[in-house]
Write a protein that holds these residues in place. Structure first.
Motif, PDB file in Angstrom:
ATOM      1  N   GLN A 171     -11.819  37.398   4.034  1.00  0.00           N
ATOM      2  CA  GLN A 171     -10.751  38.376   3.873  1.00  0.00           C
ATOM      3  C   GLN A 171     -11.233  39.452   2.921  1.00  0.00           C
ATOM      4  OE1 GLN A 171      -7.588  38.565   5.334  1.00  0.00           O
ATOM      5  NE2 GLN A 171      -7.532  40.564   4.325  1.00  0.00           N
ATOM      6  N   ASN A 217     -10.245  42.929   1.077  1.00  0.00           N
ATOM      7  CA  ASN A 217      -9.193  43.851   0.670  1.00  0.00           C
ATOM      8  C   ASN A 217      -9.767  44.962  -0.198  1.00  0.00           C
ATOM      9  OD1 ASN A 217      -7.299  42.140   1.931  1.00  0.00           O
ATOM     10  ND2 ASN A 217      -6.997  40.967   0.052  1.00  0.00           N
ATOM     11  N   SER A 273      -7.969  46.873   4.625  1.00  0.00           N
ATOM     12  CA  SER A 273      -8.370  45.465   4.678  1.00  0.00           C
ATOM     13  C   SER A 273      -8.904  45.103   6.064  1.00  0.00           C
ATOM     14  CB  SER A 273      -7.173  44.560   4.364  1.00  0.00           C
ATOM     15  OG  SER A 273      -6.682  44.781   3.067  1.00  0.00           O
TER      16      SER A 273
END
Length: 124
Positions: A81, A83, A17
């Motif tokens: 973000q 991931n 991540s």
């Protein structure tokens, strides 16, 4: 002077991540729509995710369920973000802003202001 500055890129193994940040100058306030784009050599810039002034967001199919765009209006900062990263996510990631985004939140032509970009490299 309008400025956008990305940070948070780097090298990561597949499955890992990263969180990208985009710090905007004060002129880019909560009324602006913003987006994340990525580009690899020889390919067109791709709209990864976009968010409007109300917080509504949209994602490219290739990142849906793995990436999340968000914004902190108090800090004038946009985030991405990321991931479950894949090698195909390797690219230069740039943030962008516009007052109106008339052509959609993931279209290059919608945005007037651009950052310099931050490199993301995902190894297998």
């Amino acid at each position: 002077q309008v400025q956008l500055a990305e940070s948070g890129g780097g090298s990561v193994q597949a499955g890992g991540s990263l969180r990208l940040s985009c710090a905007a100058s004060a002129q880019i306030d909560s009324r602006y729509c913003m987006g994340w784009f990525r580009q690899t050599p020889g390919k067109e810039r791709e709209g990864v995710a976009g968010i409007d002034r109300y917080g509504w967001s949209t994602y490219a199919e290739s990142v849906t369920g793995r990436f999340t765009i968000s914004r902190d209006n108090a800090k004038n900062t946009l985030y991405l973000q990321m991931n479950s990263l894949k090698p195909e996510d390797t690219a230069m990631y740039s943030c962008a802003a516009d007052r109106y985004c008339t052509s959609g939140l993931r279209q290059v032509r919608s945005f007037s202001y651009w950052g310099q970009g931050t490199q993301v490299t995902v190894s297998s």
